[in-house]
Design an enzyme around this catalytic site. Structure first.
Site, PDB file in Angstrom:
ATOM      1  N   GLY A  43       0.814  -1.222   0.000  1.00 42.31           N
ATOM      2  CA  GLY A  43       0.000   0.000   0.000  1.00 42.31           C
ATOM      3  C   GLY A  43       0.843   1.266   0.000  1.00 42.31           C
ATOM      4  O   GLY A  43       0.527   2.237  -0.697  1.00 42.31           O
ATOM      5  N   CYS A  44       1.925   1.253   0.762  1.00 45.55           N
ATOM      6  CA  CYS A  44       2.790   2.439   0.851  1.00 45.55           C
ATOM      7  C   CYS A  44       3.530   2.681  -0.462  1.00 45.55           C
ATOM      8  O   CYS A  44       3.721   3.825  -0.881  1.00 45.55           O
ATOM      9  CB  CYS A  44       3.766   2.294   2.016  1.00 45.55           C
ATOM     10  SG  CYS A  44       2.916   2.160   3.608  1.00 45.55           S
ATOM     11  N   THR A  45       3.919   1.604  -1.122  1.00 47.22           N
ATOM     12  CA  THR A  45       4.582   1.736  -2.421  1.00 47.22           C
ATOM     13  C   THR A  45       3.594   2.290  -3.439  1.00 47.22           C
ATOM     14  O   THR A  45       3.914   3.219  -4.187  1.00 47.22           O
ATOM     15  CB  THR A  45       5.140   0.375  -2.877  1.00 47.22           C
ATOM     16  OG1 THR A  45       6.091  -0.076  -1.907  1.00 47.22           O
ATOM     17  CG2 THR A  45       5.819   0.489  -4.239  1.00 47.22           C
ATOM     18  N   ALA A  48       3.041   6.039  -2.819  1.00 48.22           N
ATOM     19  CA  ALA A  48       4.198   6.839  -3.238  1.00 48.22           C
ATOM     20  C   ALA A  48       4.296   6.911  -4.762  1.00 48.22           C
ATOM     21  O   ALA A  48       4.606   7.972  -5.326  1.00 48.22           O
ATOM     22  CB  ALA A  48       5.480   6.259  -2.644  1.00 48.22           C
TER      23      ALA A  48
END
Length: 161
Positions: A43-45, A48
């Site tokens: 999710g964080c990738t 970003a």
């Protein structure tokens, strides 16, 4: 916990080898400040990468983007290089800034409770005030919502009605 209309809490955080970035560096511009749990997670990738892809549109609206997590500056550098990220990533290892924005909370996962980052985004106006807040962000479609808010807020600036 900050609310819309509050002054954004001041901070200076490391972003790389002996480089530091401060909220005041964005004075006079919009800042999309997003808090995320961990480098190199799915999710964080995705978040970003979505913000990186949207940078031209955001910059057309006079906005910059900064992501903040507890990861180290070295981790951020590897994360950015691995995925070709164009957003600034700041390290808040002691989570003081994350707490100041209300993005640090008790979370429950697999029946266990622990404190951690709640994926959140804060839109800070050129005067340093919180203009919009998204808490418990779902990544899909989020960047589009941020762009739409920037467009709507930009149209509303200078209005007296």
């Amino acid at each position: 916990m900050v609310e819309v209309g509050d002054a954004a809490p001041e901070f200076c955080l490391p972003v790389g080898n002996e480089e530091e970035i401060c909220l005041k560096d964005y004075q006079g511009r919009w800042l999309v400040l997003y808090f995320y749990p961990k480098d190199n997670t799915s999710g964080c990738t995705r978040e970003a990468l979505d913000f990186t892809a949207a940078l031209p549109a955001l910059r057309d609206l006079d906005a910059e983007v900064m992501g903040i997590s507890r990861d180290s500056p070295v981790s951020h550098k590897k994360f950015a290089e691995k995925h070709g990220l164009g957003v600034k990533l700041a390290s808040d290892q002691d989570h003081k800034v994350t707490e100041a924005y209300g993005a640090w909370a008790l979370k429950k996962m697999y029946g266990k409770e622990s404190y951690g980052v709640v994926r959140s985004t804060f839109l800070i106006n050129p005067q340093g005030k919180i203009a919009r807040i998204w808490r418990k962000v779902a990544v899909k479609g989020h960047v589009d919502a941020v762009i739409k808010s920037l467009q709507d807020l930009g149209k509303g600036e200078g209005r007296t009605d």
